[in-house]
Design an enzyme around this catalytic site. Structure first.
Site, PDB file in Angstrom:
ATOM      1  N   CYS A 141       2.817   0.361  -5.771  1.00  0.00           N
ATOM      2  CA  CYS A 141       2.882  -0.621  -4.552  1.00  0.00           C
ATOM      3  C   CYS A 141       1.622  -1.089  -4.186  1.00  0.00           C
ATOM      4  CB  CYS A 141       3.460   0.484  -3.302  1.00  0.00           C
ATOM      5  SG  CYS A 141       5.129   0.766  -3.791  1.00  0.00           S
ATOM      6  N   HIS A 169       0.475  -0.140   5.798  1.00  0.00           N
ATOM      7  CA  HIS A 169       1.403  -0.089   4.613  1.00  0.00           C
ATOM      8  C   HIS A 169       2.855   0.534   5.425  1.00  0.00           C
ATOM      9  CE1 HIS A 169       2.709   0.497   0.455  1.00  0.00           C
ATOM     10  NE2 HIS A 169       2.927   1.651   0.668  1.00  0.00           N
ATOM     11  N   LYS A 186       7.441  -3.889   7.433  1.00  0.00           N
ATOM     12  CA  LYS A 186       8.573  -3.468   6.546  1.00  0.00           C
ATOM     13  C   LYS A 186       9.749  -3.193   7.233  1.00  0.00           C
ATOM     14  CE  LYS A 186       5.602  -1.609   2.896  1.00  0.00           C
ATOM     15  NZ  LYS A 186       4.392  -1.798   3.251  1.00  0.00           N
ATOM     16  N   HIS A 214      10.488  -2.574   1.961  1.00  0.00           N
ATOM     17  CA  HIS A 214       9.262  -2.396   1.088  1.00  0.00           C
ATOM     18  C   HIS A 214       9.463  -2.937  -0.116  1.00  0.00           C
ATOM     19  CE1 HIS A 214       6.167  -0.675  -0.959  1.00  0.00           C
ATOM     20  NE2 HIS A 214       6.115   0.569  -0.589  1.00  0.00           N
ATOM     21  N   PHE A 228      -0.703   1.141  -0.178  1.00  0.00           N
ATOM     22  CA  PHE A 228      -1.126   2.467  -0.756  1.00  0.00           C
ATOM     23  C   PHE A 228       0.020   2.717  -1.719  1.00  0.00           C
ATOM     24  CE2 PHE A 228      -2.682   3.227   3.956  1.00  0.00           C
ATOM     25  CZ  PHE A 228      -3.999   2.557   3.646  1.00  0.00           C
ATOM     26  N   PHE A 268       1.743   5.554  -5.262  1.00  0.00           N
ATOM     27  CA  PHE A 268       1.902   6.600  -5.966  1.00  0.00           C
ATOM     28  C   PHE A 268       0.603   6.918  -6.748  1.00  0.00           C
ATOM     29  CE2 PHE A 268       6.827   6.458  -6.931  1.00  0.00           C
ATOM     30  CZ  PHE A 268       7.004   6.785  -5.272  1.00  0.00           C
TER      31      PHE A 268
END
Length: 374
Positions: free
Chosen positions: A139, A266, A297, A302, A357, A359
């Protein structure tokens, strides 16, 4: 190599469930429109909320149209002296799925159309770019693409960089996030105490970044990266990795924190992400005036690898229009020391921070600002 050139965003476009161009997108956000839809088509025996583009054109057709639009509205005659930088987490996965599900076989799948760089290959068939590079860091993909664009322009390596953030909806990603138990069955509610998950979405966002400013340019002032590597999918609960990225973006721009009026968070709507991000923001701005914070979002969903680019477009428009986007669906915010606003606000805005941000604890923050008058 001396870093001295500035990087300016001079043209942009965005296509998402919130609008088929950037103006529609920003209007949808300010008017708090309902853009997320409920679908039974992706996860077996379950309804999930998704952000799907509503268009009669295919996703690839929209991508080509958007690139042509940027070229036609820019100071370029063609892309022959332009670096293409693609940020994506899905690549050509949806095309692979289309063939597999329609034919019930893998035999006719073209493996060259599956990977991340398949997008760049597709664009090069239509346009002539000087060179290309693709980023796939989940992301943060297109946020990192923007950071890379600033770096190569600041070092004088390129004068023109076209950043393309792009991800289409695919069964693999929607079902994958469902398996992680982080999908919501309704439009997401970032920073709300009762939030229950995120909305996977698709989008195309394109920015032309150059070393010379134009009348309505917005400067990429600072970039911050960090990697806390706390967990495969969850950020560090105390937000230390995110805080490091934010601090680095601000310090690299040499900007007073009190001059940052807005943070495009985010803000995915998951319990882990939102709590960590609010901890980071509270830490960084503990000794200064808190900027307004919102997540866009709930309007776009997202968009995964495209999120950094589409939220960069939103941040640029915040500066150009001098309007702070509203939050949506926050009835009971998780923290009362963060400045949320439920309505669009006119303000004097010089700097905007945008967070992405991903994984693995990889974090990217971008600081945008209005150029100083020479």
């Amino acid at each position: 190599m001396t870093i001295n050139k500035k990087a300016y965003i001079n043209s942009y476009d965005a296509i998402s469930c919130a609008g088929l161009d950037s103006e529609q997108l920003f209007a949808s956000i300010c008017e708090k429109k309902d853009c997320i839809t409920i679908s039974k088509d992706y996860v077996p025996e379950r309804e999930v909320a998704i952000g799907k583009i509503d268009s009669s054109f295919t996703f690839n057709e929209l991508l080509l149209q958007s690139c042509k639009k940027i070229l036609e509205t820019s100071n370029l005659d063609d892309y022959s002296n332009t670096l293409l930088v693609v940020g994506s987490s899905v690549g050509g996965m949806s095309e692979t799925e289309r063939i597999f599900f329609s034919e019930k076989s893998y035999k006719n799948i073209d493996y060259k159309k599956h990977p991340i760089d398949a997008i760049a290959h597709h664009l090069k068939q239509e346009f002539t770019f000087y060179d290309d590079i693709s980023f796939s860091t989940a992301c943060t993909s297109s946020a990192n693409a923007i950071g890379y664009a600033k770096e190569v322009i600041s070092k004088g390596i390129y004068k023109n960089v076209l950043v393309v953030g792009v991800d289409s909806l695919s069964f693999t990603t929607v079902c994958g996030f469902s398996a992680l138990s982080v999908l919501s069955s309704k439009p997401c509610t970032p920073f709300e105490k009762q939030r229950d998950g995120m909305n996977v979405a698709e989008a195309i966002a394109i920015l032309l970044i150059q070393d010379e400013k134009e009348k309505n340019s917005v400067e990429i002032c600072g970039v911050g990266y960090s990697s806390d590597a706390h967990h495969m999918t969850q950020p560090h609960p105390d937000g230390s990795g995110a805080a490091k990225a934010i601090e680095t973006a601000i310090s690299s721009a040499n900007v007073d924190k009190n001059r940052i009026k807005y943070i495009n968070a985010h803000g995915t709507g998951t319990m882990a992400n939102d709590s960590s991000e609010l901890n980071a923001i509270a830490t960084v701005f503990a000794q200064s005036k808190s900027p307004y914070v919102s997540s866009t979002k709930p309007f776009t969903g997202h968009t995964l690898g495209a999120a950094g680019a589409i939220e960069a477009v939103i941040s640029v428009m915040v500066l150009q229009k001098q309007i702070i986007p509203p939050s949506k669906n926050i009835l009971d915010p998780e923290r009362d020391d963060i400045a949320f606003t439920n309505e669009a606000l006119k303000d004097d805005i010089n700097y905007v921070l945008s967070n992405s941000f991903a994984f693995g604890g990889n974090n990217t923050s971008l600081l945008f600002g209005l150029p100083n008058e020479d």
